[in-house]
Design a protein around this motif. Structure first.
Motif, PDB file in Angstrom:
ATOM      1  N   GLY A 193      -9.521 -33.860 -20.815  1.00  0.00           N
ATOM      2  CA  GLY A 193      -9.529 -34.707 -19.630  1.00  0.00           C
ATOM      3  C   GLY A 193      -9.758 -33.982 -18.323  1.00  0.00           C
ATOM      4  O   GLY A 193      -9.918 -34.617 -17.278  1.00  0.00           O
ATOM      5  N   ASN A 194      -9.799 -32.658 -18.342  1.00  0.00           N
ATOM      6  CA  ASN A 194     -10.071 -31.905 -17.112  1.00  0.00           C
ATOM      7  C   ASN A 194     -11.536 -32.038 -16.719  1.00  0.00           C
ATOM      8  O   ASN A 194     -12.420 -32.037 -17.574  1.00  0.00           O
ATOM      9  CB  ASN A 194      -9.726 -30.419 -17.294  1.00  0.00           C
ATOM     10  N   GLY A 195     -11.790 -32.149 -15.409  1.00  0.00           N
ATOM     11  CA  GLY A 195     -13.146 -32.346 -14.920  1.00  0.00           C
ATOM     12  C   GLY A 195     -13.997 -31.089 -14.954  1.00  0.00           C
ATOM     13  O   GLY A 195     -13.488 -29.973 -14.785  1.00  0.00           O
TER      14      GLY A 195
ATOM     15  N   LEU B 134     -18.188 -26.446 -13.088  1.00  0.00           N
ATOM     16  CA  LEU B 134     -17.711 -25.528 -14.116  1.00  0.00           C
ATOM     17  C   LEU B 134     -18.687 -25.504 -15.293  1.00  0.00           C
ATOM     18  O   LEU B 134     -19.599 -26.329 -15.364  1.00  0.00           O
ATOM     19  CB  LEU B 134     -16.324 -25.983 -14.577  1.00  0.00           C
ATOM     20  N   PRO B 135     -18.520 -24.563 -16.230  1.00  0.00           N
ATOM     21  CA  PRO B 135     -19.378 -24.563 -17.424  1.00  0.00           C
ATOM     22  C   PRO B 135     -19.313 -25.918 -18.132  1.00  0.00           C
ATOM     23  O   PRO B 135     -18.242 -26.508 -18.255  1.00  0.00           O
ATOM     24  CB  PRO B 135     -18.768 -23.452 -18.286  1.00  0.00           C
ATOM     25  N   LEU B 136     -20.463 -26.399 -18.606  1.00  0.00           N
ATOM     26  CA  LEU B 136     -20.544 -27.754 -19.152  1.00  0.00           C
ATOM     27  C   LEU B 136     -20.323 -27.828 -20.657  1.00  0.00           C
ATOM     28  O   LEU B 136     -20.104 -28.912 -21.193  1.00  0.00           O
ATOM     29  CB  LEU B 136     -21.902 -28.363 -18.812  1.00  0.00           C
ATOM     30  N   ASN B 137     -20.402 -26.704 -21.350  1.00  0.00           N
ATOM     31  CA  ASN B 137     -20.250 -26.734 -22.807  1.00  0.00           C
ATOM     32  C   ASN B 137     -18.945 -27.409 -23.201  1.00  0.00           C
ATOM     33  O   ASN B 137     -17.882 -27.087 -22.672  1.00  0.00           O
ATOM     34  CB  ASN B 137     -20.287 -25.315 -23.383  1.00  0.00           C
ATOM     35  N   GLY B 138     -19.046 -28.357 -24.144  1.00  0.00           N
ATOM     36  CA  GLY B 138     -17.876 -29.077 -24.627  1.00  0.00           C
ATOM     37  C   GLY B 138     -17.568 -30.345 -23.877  1.00  0.00           C
ATOM     38  O   GLY B 138     -16.767 -31.164 -24.337  1.00  0.00           O
ATOM     39  N   SER B 139     -18.189 -30.543 -22.706  1.00  0.00           N
ATOM     40  CA  SER B 139     -17.844 -31.684 -21.858  1.00  0.00           C
ATOM     41  C   SER B 139     -18.720 -32.896 -22.148  1.00  0.00           C
ATOM     42  O   SER B 139     -19.752 -32.796 -22.819  1.00  0.00           O
ATOM     43  CB  SER B 139     -17.956 -31.310 -20.381  1.00  0.00           C
ATOM     44  N   SER B 140     -18.302 -34.051 -21.601  1.00  0.00           N
ATOM     45  CA  SER B 140     -19.054 -35.300 -21.752  1.00  0.00           C
ATOM     46  C   SER B 140     -18.511 -36.306 -20.755  1.00  0.00           C
ATOM     47  O   SER B 140     -17.476 -36.084 -20.133  1.00  0.00           O
ATOM     48  CB  SER B 140     -18.933 -35.843 -23.181  1.00  0.00           C
ATOM     49  N   VAL B 141     -19.216 -37.433 -20.612  1.00  0.00           N
ATOM     50  CA  VAL B 141     -18.730 -38.547 -19.803  1.00  0.00           C
ATOM     51  C   VAL B 141     -17.911 -39.442 -20.732  1.00  0.00           C
ATOM     52  O   VAL B 141     -18.433 -39.968 -21.716  1.00  0.00           O
ATOM     53  CB  VAL B 141     -19.888 -39.345 -19.173  1.00  0.00           C
ATOM     54  N   HIS B 142     -16.626 -39.606 -20.425  1.00  0.00           N
ATOM     55  CA  HIS B 142     -15.721 -40.384 -21.278  1.00  0.00           C
ATOM     56  C   HIS B 142     -15.885 -41.872 -20.951  1.00  0.00           C
ATOM     57  O   HIS B 142     -15.382 -42.354 -19.943  1.00  0.00           O
ATOM     58  CB  HIS B 142     -14.276 -39.948 -21.053  1.00  0.00           C
ATOM     59  N   LEU B 143     -16.577 -42.598 -21.816  1.00  0.00           N
ATOM     60  CA  LEU B 143     -16.909 -44.005 -21.560  1.00  0.00           C
ATOM     61  C   LEU B 143     -15.962 -44.968 -22.255  1.00  0.00           C
ATOM     62  O   LEU B 143     -16.271 -46.143 -22.418  1.00  0.00           O
ATOM     63  CB  LEU B 143     -18.352 -44.269 -21.984  1.00  0.00           C
ATOM     64  N   GLY B 144     -14.846 -44.480 -22.666  1.00  0.00           N
ATOM     65  CA  GLY B 144     -13.843 -45.303 -23.324  1.00  0.00           C
ATOM     66  C   GLY B 144     -12.691 -44.404 -23.717  1.00  0.00           C
ATOM     67  O   GLY B 144     -12.715 -43.206 -23.458  1.00  0.00           O
ATOM     68  N   PRO B 145     -11.683 -44.956 -24.346  1.00  0.00           N
ATOM     69  CA  PRO B 145     -10.523 -44.152 -24.718  1.00  0.00           C
ATOM     70  C   PRO B 145     -10.836 -43.205 -25.869  1.00  0.00           C
ATOM     71  O   PRO B 145     -11.707 -43.478 -26.696  1.00  0.00           O
ATOM     72  CB  PRO B 145      -9.497 -45.206 -25.145  1.00  0.00           C
ATOM     73  N   ALA B 146     -10.118 -42.093 -25.932  1.00  0.00           N
ATOM     74  CA  ALA B 146     -10.179 -41.246 -27.122  1.00  0.00           C
ATOM     75  C   ALA B 146      -9.635 -42.049 -28.292  1.00  0.00           C
ATOM     76  O   ALA B 146      -8.716 -42.845 -28.134  1.00  0.00           O
ATOM     77  CB  ALA B 146      -9.353 -39.987 -26.907  1.00  0.00           C
ATOM     78  N   ALA B 147     -10.231 -41.862 -29.463  1.00  0.00           N
ATOM     79  CA  ALA B 147      -9.828 -42.664 -30.619  1.00  0.00           C
ATOM     80  C   ALA B 147      -9.975 -41.855 -31.901  1.00  0.00           C
ATOM     81  O   ALA B 147     -10.679 -40.832 -31.933  1.00  0.00           O
ATOM     82  CB  ALA B 147     -10.684 -43.926 -30.709  1.00  0.00           C
ATOM     83  N   ALA B 148      -9.309 -42.309 -32.958  1.00  0.00           N
ATOM     84  CA  ALA B 148      -9.411 -41.631 -34.252  1.00  0.00           C
ATOM     85  C   ALA B 148     -10.852 -41.674 -34.760  1.00  0.00           C
ATOM     86  O   ALA B 148     -11.351 -40.701 -35.329  1.00  0.00           O
ATOM     87  CB  ALA B 148      -8.467 -42.275 -35.264  1.00  0.00           C
TER      88      ALA B 148
END
Length: 197
Positions: free
Chosen positions: A58-60, A87-101
Motif C-alpha cells: 500500500g505504500n506509494g 520511487l522504483p516502480l518494480n512490483g508496483s501497480s494501480v490498485h483498482l479494487g481491494p486486495a483479495a484471495a
C-alpha cells in the motif's frame, strides 16, 4: 495529487473511462481526476486521469498520468501517457479494487477495469508489460488471473508468462487469459462485446 479530485460524473476522466470501460460509477481505488495538468513536451495544459502506483503493502511509488480532452478522449499529445518521477516502480501497480484471495493483474488501467467488469474480480493495473513482469501480489492473494495483451510482437504474452513463473515460485496459483484476436487487449474485447449487444 494537488488539485485532483475523485473520478465523478462531469469530469473528463469519468467520461474517458465511461467511453472505454462502461459501467458508470464502478471506478474506485487509486484513480483521480485532475482538471488541468501541464504537459511538458507540448507546452499545453490538459485534464488528466491519474493512477496512483503503489506497492503490494500500500505504500506509494509514483503517479501514472493519462492526458485527456474535455470530451473524455485521449489528448493529441506525445506522449499521452506518462509516469511521474518517483520511487522504483518494480512490483508496483494501480490498485483498482481491494486486495483479495483471488484477483487479477493487467497492463493498462482501462484493460484492468474492463477485465474486472467481465470476470467479476478485482483487477489491478501494472500500466506496462515491463512492470507486469515484476508485479508483487498482496499478502491476501492466493490465486492470480493474468490478463495478458495479445500482442503480435508477443510482448504482452511474454510478460504474462514471466510473471506466472515468479508466482509459481511464490506458491501462488495462476492462470493466463489472452484475447483470441491478435493485437487486442481486454478493453478491446469489452468494447466489441458491448457493441454486439
Amino acid at each position: 495529487l494537488g488539485a485532483s479530485g475523485r473520478v465523478v460524473p462531469g469530469t473528463p476522466a469519468f467520461r474517458y473511462l465511461e467511453n472505454r470501460c462502461g459501467a458508470p460509477g464502478a471506478f474506485h481505488g487509486d484513480l483521480w481526476a485532475h482538471p488541468g495538468l501541464k504537459h511538458k513536451e507540448s507546452g499545453g495544459t490538459h485534464p488528466a486521469l491519474l493512477g496512483v502506483m503503489k506497492y503490494a503493502n500500500g505504500n506509494g511509488a509514483s503517479v501514472h498520468r493519462t492526458y485527456l480532452t474535455q470530451g473524455g478522449r485521449k489528448a493529441l499529445v506525445d506522449p499521452a501517457k506518462k509516469m511521474m518521477p518517483g520511487l522504483p516502480l518494480n512490483g508496483s501497480s494501480v490498485h483498482l479494487g481491494p486486495a483479495a484471495a483471488r484477483m487479477g493483474i493487467a497492463e493498462g488501467i482501462e484493460t484492468a477495469i474492463c477485465a474486472g467488469n467481465m470476470f467479476g474480480i478485482p483487477v489491478w493495473a501494472a500500466t506496462c508489460a515491463e512492470l507486469l513482469k515484476t508485479w508483487e501480489p498482496p499478502e491476501e492473494c492466493r490465486e492470480v488471473v493474468i490478463f495478458a495483451d495479445n500482442d503480435a510482437s508477443f510482448t504482452g504474452q511474454d510478460a504474462a508468462f514471466d510473471l506466472a513463473k515468479r508466482l509459481c515460485h511464490l506458491g501462488i496459483k495462476w492462470e493466463i487469459q489472452i484475447p483470441e484476436q491478435a493485437d487486442t487487449d481486454w478493453a478491446d474485447v469489452y468494447q466489441q462485446r458491448k457493441g454486439a449487444r
